[in-house]
Design a protein around this motif. Structure first.
Motif, PDB file in Angstrom:
ATOM      1  N   ALA A  65      47.677 -91.971   8.545  1.00  0.00           N
ATOM      2  CA  ALA A  65      48.260 -92.473   9.711  1.00  0.00           C
ATOM      3  C   ALA A  65      49.325 -93.322   9.374  1.00  0.00           C
ATOM      4  CB  ALA A  65      47.134 -93.179  10.793  1.00  0.00           C
ATOM      5  N   ARG A  67      53.134 -95.214  11.561  1.00  0.00           N
ATOM      6  CA  ARG A  67      53.734 -95.608  12.792  1.00  0.00           C
ATOM      7  C   ARG A  67      54.156 -94.425  13.413  1.00  0.00           C
ATOM      8  NH1 ARG A  67      58.734 -99.040  13.027  1.00  0.00           N
ATOM      9  NH2 ARG A  67      58.348 -97.850  14.904  1.00  0.00           N
ATOM     10  N   TYR A  71      48.065 -92.805  18.439  1.00  0.00           N
ATOM     11  CA  TYR A  71      47.725 -93.973  18.532  1.00  0.00           C
ATOM     12  C   TYR A  71      46.733 -94.227  19.931  1.00  0.00           C
ATOM     13  CZ  TYR A  71      50.609 -95.439  14.810  1.00  0.00           C
ATOM     14  OH  TYR A  71      51.119 -95.656  13.558  1.00  0.00           O
ATOM     15  N   THR A  72      46.172 -95.221  20.127  1.00  0.00           N
ATOM     16  CA  THR A  72      45.615 -95.548  21.428  1.00  0.00           C
ATOM     17  C   THR A  72      46.663 -95.466  22.600  1.00  0.00           C
ATOM     18  OG1 THR A  72      43.923 -96.557  20.191  1.00  0.00           O
ATOM     19  CG2 THR A  72      43.725 -96.917  22.758  1.00  0.00           C
ATOM     20  N   ILE A  78      53.608 -99.293  21.274  1.00  0.00           N
ATOM     21  CA  ILE A  78      53.208 -99.836  20.276  1.00  0.00           C
ATOM     22  C   ILE A  78      54.472-100.585  19.355  1.00  0.00           C
ATOM     23  CG2 ILE A  78      52.071 -99.526  17.797  1.00  0.00           C
ATOM     24  CD1 ILE A  78      50.027 -98.038  19.303  1.00  0.00           C
ATOM     25  N   PHE A 116      45.238-105.527  15.269  1.00  0.00           N
ATOM     26  CA  PHE A 116      45.713-104.362  16.004  1.00  0.00           C
ATOM     27  C   PHE A 116      47.207-104.305  15.803  1.00  0.00           C
ATOM     28  CE2 PHE A 116      47.757-102.195  19.741  1.00  0.00           C
ATOM     29  CZ  PHE A 116      46.798-100.891  19.685  1.00  0.00           C
ATOM     30  N   THR A 117      47.770-105.084  15.726  1.00  0.00           N
ATOM     31  CA  THR A 117      49.365-105.057  15.360  1.00  0.00           C
ATOM     32  C   THR A 117      49.645-104.493  13.898  1.00  0.00           C
ATOM     33  OG1 THR A 117      50.140-106.622  16.914  1.00  0.00           O
ATOM     34  CG2 THR A 117      51.723-106.338  15.061  1.00  0.00           C
ATOM     35  N   LYS A 120      47.407-100.789  13.449  1.00  0.00           N
ATOM     36  CA  LYS A 120      47.924 -99.727  14.034  1.00  0.00           C
ATOM     37  C   LYS A 120      49.431 -99.706  14.171  1.00  0.00           C
ATOM     38  CE  LYS A 120      44.283 -97.684  15.838  1.00  0.00           C
ATOM     39  NZ  LYS A 120      43.876 -96.394  15.440  1.00  0.00           N
ATOM     40  N   GLY A 123      50.707-100.043  10.296  1.00  0.00           N
ATOM     41  CA  GLY A 123      50.147 -99.048   9.564  1.00  0.00           C
ATOM     42  C   GLY A 123      49.509 -99.562   8.020  1.00  0.00           C
ATOM     43  N   LEU A 144      39.416-104.753  15.247  1.00  0.00           N
ATOM     44  CA  LEU A 144      40.098-103.435  15.604  1.00  0.00           C
ATOM     45  C   LEU A 144      39.303-102.966  16.642  1.00  0.00           C
ATOM     46  CD1 LEU A 144      42.637-102.120  15.236  1.00  0.00           C
ATOM     47  CD2 LEU A 144      41.652-100.590  13.543  1.00  0.00           C
ATOM     48  N   GLU A 148      40.451-102.066  20.478  1.00  0.00           N
ATOM     49  CA  GLU A 148      40.816-100.636  20.820  1.00  0.00           C
ATOM     50  C   GLU A 148      39.931-100.536  22.198  1.00  0.00           C
ATOM     51  OE1 GLU A 148      39.857 -98.447  17.310  1.00  0.00           O
ATOM     52  OE2 GLU A 148      42.082 -97.945  17.078  1.00  0.00           O
TER      53      GLU A 148
END
Length: 163
Positions: A65, A67, A71-72, A78, A116-117, A120, A123, A144, A148
């Motif tokens: 995974a 960028r 993703y959620t 994002i 999270f930043t 997600k 990366g 995380l 989420e």
């Protein structure tokens, strides 16, 4: 950034010249062997940094995974989370989307938002994120998961329905 990459490449070239000078000696002293080991380490670190600056992604990221992955949230949302990153013209957020993003992120604690930043949006691996934030890997995973879960709850709520 190009100037910085150029300066790193110049330093890398100088390190390689130092290594070549040491290797050209017919007999290496103990100090030469230590210097060569140190220079090899510095070369490796410089190459890593240059690769990261050039690609904008962690070269050591082992998971698939990044960028562009799934993703959620919508990837365009994002992308707006990452500070100092210009959003391309075709991916500009509407005022409503920006409000939704700010609203969702406001539900997260500072630590959850940071984790999270980094994981997600940027990366980064859990290990590297933990190192940057001074946490354990399991703490990063917990933060995380909380982020989420909060985002999912928010997404399934009435405020996330876009008409």
């Amino acid at each position: 950034m190009q100037i910085l990459i150029y300066e790193y490449k110049q330093s890398l070239r100088a390190l390689k010249e130092m290594k070549t000078a040491i290797e050209a000696k017919t007999e290496l002293s103990e100090q030469d062997i230590q210097d060569k080991t140190l220079i090899n380490s510095m070369i490796s670190e410089m190459e890593f940094a240059i690769q990261w600056m050039g690609s904008g992604r962690n070269p050591d990221a082992r998971r698939g995974a990044d960028r562009t992955g799934a993703y959620t949230l919508d990837p365009k949302l994002i992308e707006a989370v990452v500070p100092n990153r210009a959003v391309s013209e075709e991916r500009k957020l509407t005022a409503h989307e920006q409000w939704l993003l700010d609203d969702v992120l406001a539900d997260l604690t500072v630590r959850e938002r940071d984790v999270f930043t980094l994981v997600k949006a940027e990366g980064l691996t859990y290990e590297y994120t933990a190192e940057l934030l001074g946490l354990t890997k399991s703490s990063v995973q917990t933060y995380l998961e909380r982020a989420e879960r909060k985002i999912k709850e928010r997404k399934n709520g009435s405020l996330f329905l876009v008409s």
